[in-house]
Design a protein around this motif. Structure first.
Motif: not given
Length: 158
Positions: A79, A101-102, A105, A125, A129-130, A132-133, A153
């Motif tokens: 990432n 912070e990513h 994505w 987590w 994450y998914h 937010t994707c 997701t």
């Protein structure tokens, strides 16, 4: 006290070291220009120069731990992150803390994840994450792409 990439590299390897495993590359490098991805000066690695430049807010880095068995298979998650000031409850010693912070994505391929190896907080987590994707990518997708993203997701249950 500065946060050096050498110290973070050690922390990233602990789960593999517990089983006598390791990987032969650094855990992270800077995002450079003109395809010079390993452009310095900072990195998260076992290499000696990872002890020279502390991480600072606004630096970009990759996150790419992995594991390889020569002649058999390899696994690497990668990432792109930005270093930022952490929003912590306390600021012991008034030194400030950093977090990541990513900034790139993409969903993880769930059928390649052995859920039996994940702890509940790791599943949480991954679900966050998914989520937010989906939120970030949805405005850029057409209907068929969005259908794929929703399926890729979906939340995982423990």
């Amino acid at each position: 006290m500065p946060c050096l990439g050498h110290a973070l590299d050690i922390l990233a390897r602990i789960p593999l070291w517990k089983d006598g495993l390791d990987y032969r590359h650094g855990t992270s490098h800077r995002i450079g220009s003109y395809l010079n991805v390993h452009e310095g000066p900072h990195l998260i690695s076992f290499r000696p120069h990872a002890r020279n430049v502390p991480l600072q807010a606004s630096m970009t880095v990759t996150d790419e731990p992995g594991y390889y068995e020569d002649g058999n298979f390899g696994i690497r998650l990668e990432n792109v992150l930005i270093v930022k000031e952490a929003d912590t409850k306390f600021n012991f010693g008034d030194k400030g803390y950093l977090s990541f912070e990513h900034i790139a994505w993409a969903p993880y391929q769930r059928k390649l994840i052995d859920l039996n190896l994940l702890m509940p907080e790791e599943i949480s987590w991954l679900n966050a994450y998914h989520s937010t994707c989906r939120e970030i990518l949805a405005p850029y997708l057409d209907e068929s792409e969005m259908a794929w993203l929703k399926k890729a997701t979906e939340p995982i249950s423990a």
